[in-house]
Design an enzyme around this catalytic site. Structure first.
Site, PDB file in Angstrom:
ATOM      1  N   ASP A 144     -16.357   4.906  14.442  1.00 45.89           N
ATOM      2  CA  ASP A 144     -15.139   4.976  13.634  1.00 45.89           C
ATOM      3  C   ASP A 144     -14.490   3.598  13.554  1.00 45.89           C
ATOM      4  O   ASP A 144     -13.761   3.174  14.448  1.00 45.89           O
ATOM      5  CB  ASP A 144     -14.175   6.002  14.248  1.00 45.89           C
ATOM      6  CG  ASP A 144     -12.909   6.175  13.422  1.00 45.89           C
ATOM      7  OD1 ASP A 144     -12.759   5.467  12.395  1.00 45.89           O
ATOM      8  OD2 ASP A 144     -12.069   7.005  13.805  1.00 45.89           O
ATOM      9  N   LYS A 151      -2.996   0.248  13.643  1.00 47.27           N
ATOM     10  CA  LYS A 151      -2.358   1.467  14.130  1.00 47.27           C
ATOM     11  C   LYS A 151      -2.399   1.425  15.657  1.00 47.27           C
ATOM     12  O   LYS A 151      -3.428   1.070  16.241  1.00 47.27           O
ATOM     13  CB  LYS A 151      -3.124   2.694  13.637  1.00 47.27           C
ATOM     14  CG  LYS A 151      -2.893   2.972  12.164  1.00 47.27           C
ATOM     15  CD  LYS A 151      -3.418   4.313  11.779  1.00 47.27           C
ATOM     16  CE  LYS A 151      -4.773   4.165  11.117  1.00 47.27           C
ATOM     17  NZ  LYS A 151      -5.162   5.373  10.364  1.00 47.27           N
ATOM     18  N   SER A 204     -12.426   1.286  10.692  1.00 44.37           N
ATOM     19  CA  SER A 204     -11.766   1.424   9.390  1.00 44.37           C
ATOM     20  C   SER A 204     -12.385   0.512   8.339  1.00 44.37           C
ATOM     21  O   SER A 204     -12.676  -0.665   8.601  1.00 44.37           O
ATOM     22  CB  SER A 204     -10.285   1.092   9.519  1.00 44.37           C
ATOM     23  OG  SER A 204      -9.681   1.122   8.245  1.00 44.37           O
ATOM     24  N   ALA A 205     -12.531   1.067   7.134  1.00 40.30           N
ATOM     25  CA  ALA A 205     -12.999   0.273   5.995  1.00 40.30           C
ATOM     26  C   ALA A 205     -12.008  -0.840   5.643  1.00 40.30           C
ATOM     27  O   ALA A 205     -12.374  -1.812   4.976  1.00 40.30           O
ATOM     28  CB  ALA A 205     -13.222   1.189   4.786  1.00 40.30           C
ATOM     29  N   ASP A 206     -10.771  -0.719   6.128  1.00 40.00           N
ATOM     30  CA  ASP A 206      -9.779  -1.783   5.889  1.00 40.00           C
ATOM     31  C   ASP A 206     -10.282  -3.138   6.366  1.00 40.00           C
ATOM     32  O   ASP A 206      -9.996  -4.172   5.765  1.00 40.00           O
ATOM     33  CB  ASP A 206      -8.479  -1.512   6.676  1.00 40.00           C
ATOM     34  CG  ASP A 206      -7.638  -0.387   6.107  1.00 40.00           C
ATOM     35  OD1 ASP A 206      -7.971   0.121   5.012  1.00 40.00           O
ATOM     36  OD2 ASP A 206      -6.654  -0.012   6.771  1.00 40.00           O
ATOM     37  N   VAL A 262      -5.015   0.336   2.791  1.00 41.34           N
ATOM     38  CA  VAL A 262      -5.026  -1.125   2.771  1.00 41.34           C
ATOM     39  C   VAL A 262      -6.214  -1.636   1.950  1.00 41.34           C
ATOM     40  O   VAL A 262      -6.062  -2.492   1.069  1.00 41.34           O
ATOM     41  CB  VAL A 262      -5.081  -1.668   4.224  1.00 41.34           C
ATOM     42  CG1 VAL A 262      -5.485  -3.130   4.271  1.00 41.34           C
ATOM     43  CG2 VAL A 262      -3.732  -1.445   4.907  1.00 41.34           C
ATOM     44  N   GLU A 319       0.849  -1.206   0.000  1.00 44.85           N
ATOM     45  CA  GLU A 319       0.000   0.000   0.000  1.00 44.85           C
ATOM     46  C   GLU A 319       0.879   1.249   0.000  1.00 44.85           C
ATOM     47  O   GLU A 319       2.080   1.183   0.299  1.00 44.85           O
ATOM     48  CB  GLU A 319      -0.926  -0.009   1.228  1.00 44.85           C
ATOM     49  CG  GLU A 319      -0.181  -0.068   2.551  1.00 44.85           C
ATOM     50  CD  GLU A 319      -0.500   1.106   3.461  1.00 44.85           C
ATOM     51  OE1 GLU A 319      -0.883   2.181   2.956  1.00 44.85           O
ATOM     52  OE2 GLU A 319      -0.332   0.942   4.683  1.00 44.85           O
TER      53      GLU A 319
HETATM   54  N1  PSU Z   1      -1.042   2.483   9.948  1.00 44.35           N
HETATM   55  C1  PSU Z   1      -0.013   3.351  10.151  1.00 44.35           C
HETATM   56  N2  PSU Z   1       0.141   4.391   9.292  1.00 44.35           N
HETATM   57  C2  PSU Z   1      -0.713   4.555   8.225  1.00 44.35           C
HETATM   58  C3  PSU Z   1      -1.783   3.631   8.012  1.00 44.35           C
HETATM   59  C4  PSU Z   1      -1.899   2.622   8.904  1.00 44.35           C
HETATM   60  O1  PSU Z   1       0.750   3.195  11.098  1.00 44.35           O
HETATM   61  O2  PSU Z   1      -0.539   5.514   7.469  1.00 44.35           O
HETATM   62  C5  PSU Z   1      -2.730   3.829   6.850  1.00 44.35           C
HETATM   63  C6  PSU Z   1      -2.971   2.541   6.052  1.00 44.35           C
HETATM   64  O3  PSU Z   1      -2.885   2.850   4.676  1.00 44.35           O
HETATM   65  C7  PSU Z   1      -4.391   2.156   6.386  1.00 44.35           C
HETATM   66  C8  PSU Z   1      -5.019   3.487   6.661  1.00 44.35           C
HETATM   67  O4  PSU Z   1      -5.043   1.484   5.332  1.00 44.35           O
HETATM   68  O5  PSU Z   1      -4.001   4.218   7.346  1.00 44.35           O
HETATM   69  C9  PSU Z   1      -6.272   3.346   7.478  1.00 44.35           C
HETATM   70  O6  PSU Z   1      -6.894   4.578   7.557  1.00 44.35           O
HETATM   71  P1  PSU Z   1      -8.282   4.726   8.328  1.00 44.35           P
HETATM   72  O7  PSU Z   1      -7.962   4.482   9.767  1.00 44.35           O
HETATM   73  O8  PSU Z   1      -8.679   6.149   8.031  1.00 44.35           O
HETATM   74  O9  PSU Z   1      -9.211   3.710   7.744  1.00 44.35           O
HETATM   75 MN    MN Z   2     -11.347   5.824  10.537  1.00 49.37          MN
END
Ligand code: PSU
Ligand code: MN
Length: 299
Positions: free
Chosen positions: A134, A155, A136-138, A102, A21
């Site tokens: 909240d 994260k 994540s869509a991941d 992701v 990614e």
């Molecule tokens: N984890 C990290 N740094 C990042 C990400 C994850 O330590 O930059 C990124 C990844 O690309 C993941 C995205 O898919 O953040 C998830 O974002 P969100 O929480 O907004 O879904």
């Molecule tokens: Mn989010």
């Protein structure tokens, strides 16, 4: 979508391929560590006998197999959107450049027939999810696409227990790589146990193949603890996260700027050790991911 010649050739020849990614490059790490890390991760994958396929959006084109120049562009440009799955088509129509999360990377990778995807940390369920929803869509994407995601957990400032519950609810198998507990990004152990331990790439590949037959197209998550010499003690991780969340709360930071703010604060309070840990974990994940990709190709 554009597939690079090298990735296309590898897929045709049955050479192992690993998708990467790009949000971590554009938005997850400071310059120049971001581009240096991206290029060393690609080199590690090559060293393991696999071909890296970094995914991103370049001027409206979804690219699988970014060139070093394209990676550098995403690392240094100030006009790079963070594209999750729902943003892709819109960004493409508008001719935008973007880093893929992701989820968006899994979409592109599985469209090309790539079956392994490496990242540092996935998105997760936020600690205040019951107020904010909240999530994540991941997490949905990891279950939906026929691809194995290799990561050192979510994260660090996500709710690990809630994230694992959500993965269970949505039917995503979660393995611990040579561990019985799920990793905690900067630290090796989140304290949350996993039911499924894998010690060898074949331990992942057998069940992944079987799942494609049993359930149809579906993914899984392999949690890989970072190397011990780069790991932060659990108390350090806990205290850095608490300080960062408290500061963000005091300053009223939320939404898209929250993650960069928390990462910068954690970097500051750990004296840079968090970034060193982040670099070490993604490099280690690249090596594990390439070994799994090799096992998938029977090499
Ligand atoms: N984890 C990290 N740094 C990042 C990400 C994850 O330590 O930059 C990124 C990844 O690309 C993941 C995205 O898919 O953040 C998830 O974002 P969100 O929480 O907004 O879904
Ligand atoms: Mn989010």
């Amino acid at each position: 979508m554009r597939i690079s010649n090298e990735v296309e050739q590898a897929l045709r020849d049955g050479t192992p391929v690993v998708a990467l990614e790009s949000t971590i490059v554009a938005h997850g790490m400071p310059r120049p560590t971001n581009i240096e890390t991206a290029l060393s991760v690609e080199a590690i994958i090559r060293g393991e006998g696999a071909v890296p396929a970094s995914v991103g959006l370049i001027k409206g084109e979804l690219v699988c197999g970014l060139s070093p120049a394209e990676l550098e562009f995403l690392a240094y440009s100030d006009d790079v959107v963070k594209a999750q799955e729902r943003d892709l088509a819109r960004a493409m129509v508008a001719g935008r450049s973007g880093a893929t999360t992701v989820g968006a990377t899994l979409l592109a990778a599985s469209r090309c027939g790539i079956r392994v995807h490496v990242t540092g940390g996935i998105g997760g369920v936020a600690p205040d999810f019951s107020d904010t929803l909240d999530i994540s869509a991941d997490l949905l994407a990891i279950g939906r696409y026929p691809c194995i995601t290799v990561a050192s957990g979510t994260k660090a400032f996500m709710d690990v227990k809630a994230t694992l519950e959500y993965l269970e609810t949505t039917g995503v198998p979660v393995a611990g790589w040579r561990t019985n507990t799920f990793p905690w990004f900067y630290s090796r152990d989140s304290g949350q146990s996993v039911e499924w331990r894998v010690d060898h790439p074949d331990d992942v590949v057998g069940p992944f193949r079987a799942d494609q037959e049993v359930r149809g197209p579906s993914g899984m998550l392999v949690g890989v603890p970072l190397p011990a010499e780069s790991a932060l003690p659990e108390e350090t991780t806990r205290s850095a996260i608490d300080q960062a969340l408290a500061r963000a709360n005091r300053e009223g930071i939320s939404g898209k700027p929250l993650t960069p703010y928390l990462l910068a604060t954690i970097f500051e309070v750990t004296g840079g050790a968090s970034l060193a840990a982040n670099v070490a974990l993604i490099k280690n994940n690249a090596s594990v991911g390439a070994q799994i990709a090799r096992s998938l190709q029977g090499s």
